[in-house]
Design an enzyme around this catalytic site. Structure first.
Site, PDB file in Angstrom:
ATOM      1  CD  GLU A  78       6.321  69.663  56.042  1.00  0.00           C
ATOM      2  OE1 GLU A  78       7.436  69.713  56.597  1.00  0.00           O
ATOM      3  OE2 GLU A  78       5.450  70.517  56.198  1.00  0.00           O
ATOM      4  CE  LYS A 131       4.847  69.257  59.375  1.00  0.00           C
ATOM      5  NZ  LYS A 131       5.544  69.850  60.508  1.00  0.00           N
TER       6      LYS A 131
END
Ligand code: 13P
Length: 338
Positions: free
Chosen positions: A177, A219
């Site tokens: 992420e 992500k």
């Protein structure tokens, strides 16, 4: 590494147009959200809130996996059932946030570096023994005067890659992420430029650290104007900027991309995800879905406010957001669903 096990987990996480629910706020972040609503910042209140989330009826119809926090993965419902059993019983895959949050990157004018690599191998092994099947590490990139710097981008990308390969070694699917924050007055074009640069650097580092791209999930943020940017942006513009940026920078070997919401309103996050599916589905090499925290939880939290009498209504609000986002994954979300 048991590759097949990782691939099976990814397949289940991405199946049936479902998405992920991030409920992995650190104690500090959860307390901050509670404080804003006058909810006591206690371990009991956090436990009760997380119990409310995971016991939401039919959550598994839209949610394939949830991301937990170290405190939460060890907790139990009021009747003594472990949270992990509750999730596994309804077929929701448990994951775990394993970074230790951000700190100042020295000599870098307020930029951040994510902590948590020291001792990570041991912690991952413990989470695997507890029953986690995937993990998450969040890096934060800030757009501002003279930032992000190359030093910050590279340091964070390397940490993400070192985390990801340790996860694969331990048998956990890494969710990588890199979040470009919405805070600031930057334009959507500036966000696109920074996001592309960050993603290209992340994938270079993932390659150098020998991360198996087929066995990870990305992500990212959606490509958006800053919160203080005055120029209005349509859903279609966001969809186009986001997908074009990802097509330029994310290898087709990556099986799935699950967006964070980043402080967008719940409705905007659903509408923008929907627009990506409607406009681009046939062109995408990866599955795209959601891994929202605020855009799924916030309406429910605002209803609940630590009142038992509001639990059912809060669960309905949570399930509603999850359902809207699954509809978006099918290109079937409309404002009428609200
Ligand atoms: P938001 O959807 O609230 O941005 O949170 C996603 C997340 O997991 C942040 O690490």
């Amino acid at each position: 590494m048991n590759m097949q096990q990782l691939l099976n987990t990814i397949k289940s996480l991405l199946a049936h147009d479902k998405g992920l629910l991030a409920m992995d706020e650190s104690v500090a972040t959860c307390n901050k959200r509670f404080a804003n609503l006058g909810i006591p910042q206690t371990i009991d209140a956090r436990r009760a809130y997380r119990e409310l989330i995971i016991t939401t009826p039919n959550l598994n119809e839209s949610i394939s996996g949830v991301i937990l926090y170290d405190e939460t993965i060890r907790q139990h419902t009021a009747d003594g059932t472990s949270f992990l059993k509750v999730l596994n019983d309804v077929g929701i895959i448990p994951g775990i946030k394993v970074d230790k949050g951000t700190e100042e990157l020295a000599h870098h004018n307020g930029e951040k570096i994510t902590a948590g690599l020291d001792g990570l191998r041991d912690r991952l092994n413990e989470y695997v023994a507890l029953g986690a099947r995937f993990a998450k590490w969040r890096a934060v990139i800030i757009i501002g005067e003279g930032i992000p710097t190359q030093g910050c981008i590279e340091a964070n990308a390397q940490a993400l890659a070192r985390y990801a390969v340790l996860c694969q070694e331990a048998g956990l699917v890494p969710i990588v992420e890199p979040e470009v924050l919405m805070e600031g007055a930057h334009t959507i074009e500036q966000c696109s430029e920074v996001t592309e640069k960050m993603l290209r650097t992340v994938f270079k580092q993932l390659y150098l650290q020998r991360v198996v791209l087929e066995a990870m999930l990305l992500k990212p943020n959606m490509v958006l104007p800053g919160l203080a940017c005055a120029k209005p942006t349509s859903e279609d513009e966001v969809a186009e900027a986001t997908i074009n940026c990802l097509l330029r920078s994310v290898p087709a070997a990556v099986p799935g991309i699950a967006f964070l919401s980043g402080g967008q309103s719940s409705e905007a996050a659903s509408a923008r995800l929907n627009a990506m599916h409607v406009k681009f589905k046939s062109r995408l090499p990866w599955t795209i879905t959601f891994s929202f925290a605020r855009a799924i939880q916030q309406p429910a939290l605002e209803i609940w406010r630590n009142q038992t009498s509001k639990a059912l209504a809060a669960q309905q609000a949570l399930a509603h957001r999850a359902t809207c986002n699954r509809a978006a994954n099918r290109g079937e979300y409309t404002p009428a669903l609200e």
